[in-house]
Design an enzyme around this catalytic site. Structure first.
Site, short mmCIF file in Angstrom:
data_model
loop_
_atom_site.label_atom_id
_atom_site.label_comp_id
_atom_site.label_asym_id
_atom_site.label_seq_id
_atom_site.Cartn_x
_atom_site.Cartn_y
_atom_site.Cartn_z
N ASP A 82 -14.94 49.30 60.98
CA ASP A 82 -14.98 49.69 62.39
C ASP A 82 -15.20 48.47 63.29
O ASP A 82 -16.19 47.76 63.15
CB ASP A 82 -16.10 50.72 62.56
CG ASP A 82 -16.08 51.40 63.92
OD1 ASP A 82 -15.07 51.27 64.61
OD2 ASP A 82 -17.07 52.06 64.25
N GLU A 179 -5.61 50.37 63.05
CA GLU A 179 -5.81 50.96 64.37
C GLU A 179 -6.07 49.82 65.36
O GLU A 179 -6.72 48.84 65.02
CB GLU A 179 -7.03 51.90 64.36
CG GLU A 179 -7.47 52.34 65.77
CD GLU A 179 -8.58 53.38 65.78
OE1 GLU A 179 -8.34 54.49 65.29
OE2 GLU A 179 -9.68 53.07 66.27
#
Length: 420
Positions: A82, A179
């Site tokens: 992340d 992403e």
């Protein structure tokens, strides 16, 4: 290639700060499957969280793999590195198969003028009248506008390209889900700005499967959406239309979908998300959903005894160190200090008083969003308790797990993915 990793249509980014709730989280996805919808878990934990807790991404992988084995989960699942960049990615390379490329620091930094000029020349379709299907009004642009937008975002996209190519070098093409996060900017991107960003991403040859744009309103940690729901609905629908158009125009992956960062507990927009996704037959990635760490505290408080004592101790310490705990999260929390109860008062609370203040049930007049947000950023306190905290979780596993699973399924999966 059949072996390329593909993120399925619906996915849920779940954090598990202390690597004890993977099974309880996965149980909510099992319940979703039983209810007729496939929702894929993506366990995410940032480098900052690992640093605070003193954990390693490999521990998150072990916890996720064990939960999958114990529950016999046969569908895909992922581990998200992340918000990584080239400086922090190293420790995530081996265990992770989903990478959120964080380029926030470069948004707004001017790109090389020659690169900007070349981009504008390469994309004449972005200059003039830009018509995106399913958006009522066409957009009028000129070369100066496209140049300005490219100046704001091109350096960031180029940085994403560098991170992506490093990952390909280390892991191999198609071996991870990329992403790109564009949500840490001052104002929401208009559809045509998002289209320009997606064109730049396609130029960098990043096969992104999910993108996190900036939406209107505030997405504070662990509490409901603050903003104009009608405006959010309009933006979300327009972003879905823009993504569908960009996939066809620029050859981006056909499973490219929107990612909603800090999507946890944003109850007032869940109906809009569900309806829009249904209308466009689109996918969505709801990230950091479930506020698992708070459900651990709720479970401990509910258990009473030592569990309640630890929950009270965590609050007292968080209250005493609120400034330093809140500082890193200043842009994503709104705490009213006057609404924070004194630790002496909380020390006298029953289990029910503590859980009523913390549990996100807006119909409960005892619910306290400031109390909840301070505890949300107070996980560092539990980390310092070390084994004491972990032993309490293990001793009260049943009640903690029940809260984690129920919260994730009833308050998140059901409204977003089932529309109920």
């Amino acid at each position: 290639m059949s072996e390329e990793l593909r993120l399925p249509k619906f996915s849920l980014g779940v954090g598990d700060r202390f690597a004890h709730q993977a099974k309880a989280q996965l149980a909510a996805c099992v319940m979703a499957a039983d209810a007729g919808v496939e929702v894929i878990p993506v366990w995410n934990k940032s480098n900052r969280e690992h640093m605070i807790i003193g954990s390693e991404p490999s521990q998150t992988r072990v916890a996720a793999d064990l939960a999958v084995k114990e529950l016999g989960w046969m569908k895909p699942y992922f581990l998200d590195a992340d918000h990584i960049n080239l400086k922090t990615v190293g420790r995530f390379l081996e265990p992770c198969d989903f990478f959120t490329l964080d380029v926030a620091d470069l948004i707004g930094q001017p790109a090389d003028p020659k690169d900007v000029e070349a981009f504008v020349k390469r994309h004449p379709e972005l200059v003039g009248t830009v018509t995106i299907p399913h958006i009522d009004e066409p957009f009028k642009t000129d070369a100066a506008f496209v140049t300005d937008v490219a100046n704001k975002f091109l350096a960031a996209v180029q940085d994403a390209g560098r991170i992506y190519r490093f990952l390909v070098e280390k892991k191999g093409a198609g071996k991870f889900v990329p992403e790109v996060s564009m949500d840490e900017t001052d104002s929401p991107q208009t559809p045509v700005e998002l289209l320009i960003i997606l064109a730049a991403i396609a130029d960098e040859k990043i096969p992104i499967q999910t993108i996190a744009p900036k939406f209107t309103g505030r997405f504070n940690k662990g509490v409901d959406y603050v903003g104009d729901v009608a405006q959010f609905t309009k933006e979300f629908n327009e972003d879905l239309a823009t993504i569908a158009f960009a996939v066809k125009t620029y050859g981006l992956p056909d499973n490219l979908k929107l990612s909603i960062h800090s999507g946890s507990d944003k109850f007032s927009i869940y109906n809009a998300v569900h309806d829009a996704v249904k209308k466009f037959d689109a996918g969505v990635h709801m990230k950091t959903a479930g506020t698992t760490w708070l459900e651990e505290l709720i479970g401990l408080a509910e258990a009473g005894g030592t569990g309640l004592e630890i929950a009270k101790e965590v609050y007292a310490e968080a209250y005493a160190h609120s400034k330093e705990l809140c500082a890193p999260y200043a842009t994503v929390i709104d705490i009213d200090p006057a609404k924070l109860p004194k630790p002496e008062e909380v020390n006298g609370w029953t289990s029910e008083q503590y859980t009523s203040a913390l549990r996100h049930e807006q119909g409960n007049k005892e619910y306290n969003p400031s109390f909840r947000q301070l505890l949300h950023v107070g996980f560092k306190v539990a980390a310092k308790l070390g084994d004491r905290y972990l032993r309490a979780l293990e001793a009260n596993e049943e009640v903690v797990a029940k809260n984690v699973t129920t919260n994730l399924f009833e308050r998140h999966i059901r409204p977003v993915f089932l529309g109920k």
